[in-house]
Every structure is written in structure tokens, then in C-alpha cells.
Design a protein around this motif. Structure first.
Motif, PDB file in Angstrom:
ATOM      1  N   ARG A  31    -124.263   7.972  17.118  1.00  0.00           N
ATOM      2  CA  ARG A  31    -125.628   8.130  16.608  1.00  0.00           C
ATOM      3  C   ARG A  31    -125.927   7.103  15.514  1.00  0.00           C
ATOM      4  O   ARG A  31    -127.015   6.505  15.475  1.00  0.00           O
ATOM      5  CB  ARG A  31    -125.838   9.549  16.085  1.00  0.00           C
ATOM      6  N   ASP A  32    -124.940   6.883  14.637  1.00  0.00           N
ATOM      7  CA  ASP A  32    -125.138   5.943  13.535  1.00  0.00           C
ATOM      8  C   ASP A  32    -125.355   4.516  14.054  1.00  0.00           C
ATOM      9  O   ASP A  32    -126.229   3.791  13.560  1.00  0.00           O
ATOM     10  CB  ASP A  32    -123.928   5.958  12.596  1.00  0.00           C
ATOM     11  N   VAL A  33    -124.568   4.140  15.034  1.00  0.00           N
ATOM     12  CA  VAL A  33    -124.661   2.771  15.568  1.00  0.00           C
ATOM     13  C   VAL A  33    -125.973   2.579  16.326  1.00  0.00           C
ATOM     14  O   VAL A  33    -126.661   1.561  16.161  1.00  0.00           O
ATOM     15  CB  VAL A  33    -123.443   2.466  16.477  1.00  0.00           C
ATOM     16  N   VAL A  34    -126.317   3.562  17.142  1.00  0.00           N
ATOM     17  CA  VAL A  34    -127.553   3.467  17.927  1.00  0.00           C
ATOM     18  C   VAL A  34    -128.783   3.427  17.007  1.00  0.00           C
ATOM     19  O   VAL A  34    -129.761   2.716  17.261  1.00  0.00           O
ATOM     20  CB  VAL A  34    -127.654   4.635  18.923  1.00  0.00           C
ATOM     21  N   SER A  35    -128.730   4.172  15.915  1.00  0.00           N
ATOM     22  CA  SER A  35    -129.874   4.206  14.991  1.00  0.00           C
ATOM     23  C   SER A  35    -130.150   2.848  14.354  1.00  0.00           C
ATOM     24  O   SER A  35    -131.248   2.582  13.875  1.00  0.00           O
ATOM     25  CB  SER A  35    -129.632   5.252  13.904  1.00  0.00           C
ATOM     26  N   GLU A  36    -129.127   1.983  14.370  1.00  0.00           N
ATOM     27  CA  GLU A  36    -129.295   0.636  13.831  1.00  0.00           C
ATOM     28  C   GLU A  36    -129.808  -0.336  14.891  1.00  0.00           C
ATOM     29  O   GLU A  36    -129.924  -1.540  14.640  1.00  0.00           O
ATOM     30  CB  GLU A  36    -127.959   0.130  13.289  1.00  0.00           C
ATOM     31  N   GLY A  37    -130.052   0.187  16.090  1.00  0.00           N
ATOM     32  CA  GLY A  37    -130.558  -0.660  17.164  1.00  0.00           C
ATOM     33  C   GLY A  37    -129.490  -1.499  17.840  1.00  0.00           C
ATOM     34  O   GLY A  37    -129.803  -2.466  18.551  1.00  0.00           O
ATOM     35  N   ILE A  38    -128.239  -1.141  17.640  1.00  0.00           N
ATOM     36  CA  ILE A  38    -127.127  -1.896  18.246  1.00  0.00           C
ATOM     37  C   ILE A  38    -126.895  -1.404  19.668  1.00  0.00           C
ATOM     38  O   ILE A  38    -126.842  -0.201  19.931  1.00  0.00           O
ATOM     39  CB  ILE A  38    -125.850  -1.735  17.395  1.00  0.00           C
ATOM     40  N   ASN A  39    -126.735  -2.354  20.596  1.00  0.00           N
ATOM     41  CA  ASN A  39    -126.521  -2.024  22.009  1.00  0.00           C
ATOM     42  C   ASN A  39    -125.066  -1.592  22.236  1.00  0.00           C
ATOM     43  O   ASN A  39    -124.132  -2.280  21.811  1.00  0.00           O
ATOM     44  CB  ASN A  39    -126.858  -3.231  22.880  1.00  0.00           C
ATOM     45  N   ILE A  40    -124.875  -0.457  22.913  1.00  0.00           N
ATOM     46  CA  ILE A  40    -123.541   0.051  23.249  1.00  0.00           C
ATOM     47  C   ILE A  40    -123.252  -0.262  24.709  1.00  0.00           C
ATOM     48  O   ILE A  40    -123.954   0.211  25.614  1.00  0.00           O
ATOM     49  CB  ILE A  40    -123.437   1.575  23.022  1.00  0.00           C
ATOM     50  N   ASN A  41    -122.212  -1.073  24.954  1.00  0.00           N
ATOM     51  CA  ASN A  41    -121.828  -1.400  26.327  1.00  0.00           C
ATOM     52  C   ASN A  41    -120.835  -0.394  26.914  1.00  0.00           C
ATOM     53  O   ASN A  41    -120.804  -0.180  28.123  1.00  0.00           O
ATOM     54  CB  ASN A  41    -121.220  -2.801  26.385  1.00  0.00           C
ATOM     55  N   LYS A  42    -120.036   0.208  26.043  1.00  0.00           N
ATOM     56  CA  LYS A  42    -119.068   1.202  26.515  1.00  0.00           C
ATOM     57  C   LYS A  42    -118.763   2.166  25.386  1.00  0.00           C
ATOM     58  O   LYS A  42    -118.603   1.768  24.229  1.00  0.00           O
ATOM     59  CB  LYS A  42    -117.779   0.527  26.999  1.00  0.00           C
ATOM     60  N   PHE A  43    -118.684   3.443  25.740  1.00  0.00           N
ATOM     61  CA  PHE A  43    -118.343   4.492  24.780  1.00  0.00           C
ATOM     62  C   PHE A  43    -117.474   5.500  25.517  1.00  0.00           C
ATOM     63  O   PHE A  43    -117.955   6.218  26.387  1.00  0.00           O
ATOM     64  CB  PHE A  43    -119.614   5.144  24.230  1.00  0.00           C
ATOM     65  N   GLU A  44    -116.175   5.531  25.211  1.00  0.00           N
ATOM     66  CA  GLU A  44    -115.247   6.402  25.945  1.00  0.00           C
ATOM     67  C   GLU A  44    -114.340   7.148  24.975  1.00  0.00           C
ATOM     68  O   GLU A  44    -113.562   6.541  24.237  1.00  0.00           O
ATOM     69  CB  GLU A  44    -114.399   5.575  26.914  1.00  0.00           C
ATOM     70  N   ILE A  45    -114.482   8.472  24.988  1.00  0.00           N
ATOM     71  CA  ILE A  45    -113.588   9.330  24.205  1.00  0.00           C
ATOM     72  C   ILE A  45    -112.350   9.598  25.057  1.00  0.00           C
ATOM     73  O   ILE A  45    -112.451  10.002  26.214  1.00  0.00           O
ATOM     74  CB  ILE A  45    -114.287  10.643  23.816  1.00  0.00           C
ATOM     75  N   MET A  46    -111.159   9.349  24.475  1.00  0.00           N
ATOM     76  CA  MET A  46    -109.934   9.329  25.271  1.00  0.00           C
ATOM     77  C   MET A  46    -108.925  10.386  24.819  1.00  0.00           C
ATOM     78  O   MET A  46    -108.781  10.650  23.619  1.00  0.00           O
ATOM     79  CB  MET A  46    -109.296   7.932  25.184  1.00  0.00           C
ATOM     80  N   LYS A  47    -108.251  10.967  25.812  1.00  0.00           N
ATOM     81  CA  LYS A  47    -107.147  11.879  25.555  1.00  0.00           C
ATOM     82  C   LYS A  47    -105.900  11.071  25.172  1.00  0.00           C
ATOM     83  O   LYS A  47    -105.830   9.872  25.415  1.00  0.00           O
ATOM     84  CB  LYS A  47    -106.856  12.700  26.814  1.00  0.00           C
ATOM     85  N   PRO A  48    -104.885  11.714  24.580  1.00  0.00           N
ATOM     86  CA  PRO A  48    -103.647  10.995  24.280  1.00  0.00           C
ATOM     87  C   PRO A  48    -103.042  10.393  25.546  1.00  0.00           C
ATOM     88  O   PRO A  48    -103.158  10.961  26.639  1.00  0.00           O
ATOM     89  CB  PRO A  48    -102.729  12.085  23.715  1.00  0.00           C
ATOM     90  N   THR A  49    -102.404   9.243  25.396  1.00  0.00           N
ATOM     91  CA  THR A  49    -101.685   8.649  26.511  1.00  0.00           C
ATOM     92  C   THR A  49    -100.346   9.362  26.676  1.00  0.00           C
ATOM     93  O   THR A  49     -99.880  10.078  25.777  1.00  0.00           O
ATOM     94  CB  THR A  49    -101.424   7.160  26.263  1.00  0.00           C
ATOM     95  N   LEU A  50     -99.702   9.138  27.817  1.00  0.00           N
ATOM     96  CA  LEU A  50     -98.361   9.680  28.005  1.00  0.00           C
ATOM     97  C   LEU A  50     -97.421   9.118  26.948  1.00  0.00           C
ATOM     98  O   LEU A  50     -96.517   9.810  26.478  1.00  0.00           O
ATOM     99  CB  LEU A  50     -97.855   9.344  29.410  1.00  0.00           C
ATOM    100  N   ASN A  51     -97.646   7.877  26.543  1.00  0.00           N
ATOM    101  CA  ASN A  51     -96.822   7.278  25.503  1.00  0.00           C
ATOM    102  C   ASN A  51     -96.944   8.067  24.192  1.00  0.00           C
ATOM    103  O   ASN A  51     -95.942   8.334  23.518  1.00  0.00           O
ATOM    104  CB  ASN A  51     -97.239   5.824  25.280  1.00  0.00           C
ATOM    105  N   ASP A  52     -98.177   8.482  23.839  1.00  0.00           N
ATOM    106  CA  ASP A  52     -98.380   9.310  22.638  1.00  0.00           C
ATOM    107  C   ASP A  52     -97.598  10.616  22.742  1.00  0.00           C
ATOM    108  O   ASP A  52     -96.933  11.050  21.791  1.00  0.00           O
ATOM    109  CB  ASP A  52     -99.869   9.654  22.465  1.00  0.00           C
ATOM    110  N   ILE A  53     -97.716  11.255  23.913  1.00  0.00           N
ATOM    111  CA  ILE A  53     -97.072  12.556  24.120  1.00  0.00           C
ATOM    112  C   ILE A  53     -95.553  12.410  24.090  1.00  0.00           C
ATOM    113  O   ILE A  53     -94.841  13.222  23.488  1.00  0.00           O
ATOM    114  CB  ILE A  53     -97.548  13.172  25.454  1.00  0.00           C
ATOM    115  N   PHE A  54     -95.059  11.346  24.719  1.00  0.00           N
ATOM    116  CA  PHE A  54     -93.621  11.092  24.757  1.00  0.00           C
ATOM    117  C   PHE A  54     -93.063  10.927  23.344  1.00  0.00           C
ATOM    118  O   PHE A  54     -92.048  11.537  22.977  1.00  0.00           O
ATOM    119  CB  PHE A  54     -93.340   9.833  25.586  1.00  0.00           C
ATOM    120  N   ILE A  55     -93.736  10.114  22.533  1.00  0.00           N
ATOM    121  CA  ILE A  55     -93.278   9.884  21.161  1.00  0.00           C
ATOM    122  C   ILE A  55     -93.312  11.179  20.356  1.00  0.00           C
ATOM    123  O   ILE A  55     -92.404  11.462  19.562  1.00  0.00           O
ATOM    124  CB  ILE A  55     -94.124   8.783  20.495  1.00  0.00           C
TER     125      ILE A  55
END
Length: 298
Positions: A266-290
């Protein structure tokens, strides 16, 4: 029960308990991930399920029968490579094929078919020591599949392979699954495990610390990263975040909650900045393994 079943399998060497009541099941064809740090018990587990070493306790069955060399047609790519450096490749492959009970005609057909598929035909009449590490790896892989096994165990199959040969081997593994092969894969490249395996087991010091369907496991973890791509620098909006990586206005940042990610959007869009990609990500297997076998488990 069809497929491979390990139930409460244990193995000790002198006073060291190497594998402690490990259980898992491969009910249908596919790739199963067997993970762990060095010394976690992966190789010992593999050698027991293939009948290479005996177990102290527990059960291992293949299609309902006790596992031995007669009841399971298996192929094994060990982490320790075993090509003979002074012997011609084609002679080695004939030898391994005959060890698996193939007649000469079937062996020759299989050798040349796999050599073409793996792009090593030109090396068949060379001694193994003349080949690069990557091509030796492909020859070793051939010895594991030349006899058309039902159960295939691949221990670090992509070790030493460049990106082109990695892709060749990945496509072969995909085809093997389509042909209803059961594959156990052990690898340190977590993205590769995520690419192939729907189910995994993580060992730490001989004990199972996590197992099950990978997507189900991930579903129990909150999102922890955000990937955001824009047309301009947004660093000033990221003061309350940890930036893991950034280049060309692409930012991978750590988040504590999904709501904080949406507020950033919301903050970025309110400044008129174009968003090309926005992806909320789960932990990787590497995160879980560690998390499961990292410093706190040392």
C-alpha cells in the motif's frame, strides 16, 4: 502392501547408534527425498534397504516380501563413485549389466541406448580416467539404470554435473517416474529436492526429525519472505525489513507477518510506483532443513 516399507529400522556400529527406528513408506511410483547432514544416517539407511548391510531390528519389505537381492530389482548410484579408472567404459558397463543378470545382446542394446540418451557414446571406448568428472558421473548413473530396475536409489545424483548435463539427468528422472519407477533421492541441493519430491524424510543423528508431504509441511509454516519487483528504487520503504537480496529493483526481503507485506504494498503504490511482481513466499525446504538440523540441534 505394494511398494517399499521400512518400519522401525535400526542399526548400530559398535557403541554408535547410526539409525534409530526409522520408518517410511513408498506406496506409489515417484521420487522420495531422504535428507540429512553428513553422518545423519542416510547412507546406512540406504544400504540396509538395499540389503547391502544387515539391520539390527525393524522390517523392510518390497511388495509385501522381505527385501533381499531376489525380491527387489534395484539400481544404486552411491555417493562414493565406483568407476574403474584404467578400464574402458564399455567393458565396465557390460560387466555391471552381466552382474545384474542381463544377457549380452540385451546389455549391448541398453548400453548404446543409454549412452545416446546421456550423450556419452563417443566415450565408450575410452578408459574412465580420460573422462571429466561429470561424464564419469553419467557413466555411474548408467550402471544404476542399465538393467531397468524397479527401485532406484540416487545418492547425490547431480554431483559434478554442469547445468546442461543436470537438465539431461533431470529429464531422465522425470521419464523414469512416468515409467512407474520408485526413486529415493538423497541430495544436498534443496531446490532439486523441492522440484522432484512430494514426500520427504529428514534425519539428524540417526533419528527422524521431520517427514511427510512437503506441501503439507510447508502449509504449517507462516510466510517469511516477500519478493517485490518495481521500476525504481524503493529502499526508503524497507527500513523496517531485512533485505536478503536486491538488484535491478528486485528485492527479496524477510517479513514477520503477511500484513506487514500488504502494508508495504500500500505504501509503495500510494507513491505512484509501478509494481511488476509481488509474491509472499513460504519458507523454502532449505529454511526448514536448517531449522530442524541446524545449530540448536548440535
Amino acid at each position: 502392501m505394494s511398494g517399499l516399507v521400512l518400519k522401525d529400522v535400526s542399526k548400530s556400529f559398535a557403541t554408535k547408534l547410526a539409525v534409530d527406528k526409522v520408518s517410511f513408506t513408498l506406496k506409489k511410483p515417484g521420487v522420495y527425498g531422504l535428507l540429512g547432514t553428513n553422518g545423519a544416517g542416510k547412507t546406512t539407511t540406504i544400504r540396509m534397504l538395499l540389503g547391502i548391510i544387515s539391520r539390527d531390528s525393524g522390517e523392510i519389505t518390497w511388495n509385501g516380501q522381505e527385501v533381499d537381492r531376489k525380491t527387489v530389482n534395484f539400481g544404486y548410484l552411491p555417493e562414493e563413485r565406483g568407476v574403474y579408472p584404467k578400464v574402458k567404459i564399455i567393458d565396465q558397463l557390460r560387466y555391471f549389466a552381466e552382474l545384474k543378470g542381463m544377457d549380452k545382446i540385451a546389455a549391448e542394446d541398453s548400453i548404446h541406448s543409454w549412452a545416446k540418451r546421456l550423450k556419452v557414446t563417443e566415450y565408450l571406448n575410452l578408459a574412465a580416467e580420460k573422462l571429466s568428472k561429470g561424464n564419469q558421473q553419467k557413466i555411474q548413473f548408467m550402471t544404476a539404470v542399465i538393467h531397468n530396475p524397479d527401485l532406484i536409489v540416487l545418492d547425490e545424483p547431480f554431483s559434478g554435473l554442469d547445468p546442461v548435463n543436470t537438465e539431461i539427468l533431470k529429464n531422465i528422472i522425470i521419464d523414469l517416474v512416468k515409467k512407474n519407477k520408485y526413486i529415493i533421492m538423497s541430495a544436498h541441493q534443496m531446490p532439486t529436492i523441492e522440484e522432484f519430491c512430494s514426500d520427504i524424510l529428514i534425519l539428524n543423528r540417526g533419528k527422524t526429525v521431520l517427514q511427510g508431504n512437503l506441501q503439507t509441511i510447508k502449509s504449517h509454516y507462516p510466510a517469511n519472505r516477500l519478493l517485490i519487483e518495481t521500476d525504481t528504487d524503493i529502499t526508503k520503504f524497507l527500513k523496517n525489513f531485512t533485505i536478503e537480496n536486491s538488484h535491478d529493483f528486485k528485492y527479496l526481503i524477510k517479513i514477520k507477518t503477511e500484513s506487514s507485506a500488504h502494508q508495504l504494498l500500500r505504501d509503495v503504490v500510494s507513491e505512484g510506483i509501478n509494481i511488476n511482481k509481488f509474491e509472499i513466499m513460504k519458507p523454502t525446504l532449505n529454511d526448514i532443513f536448517i531449522e530442524k538440523v541446524g545449530a540448536k540441534h548440535e
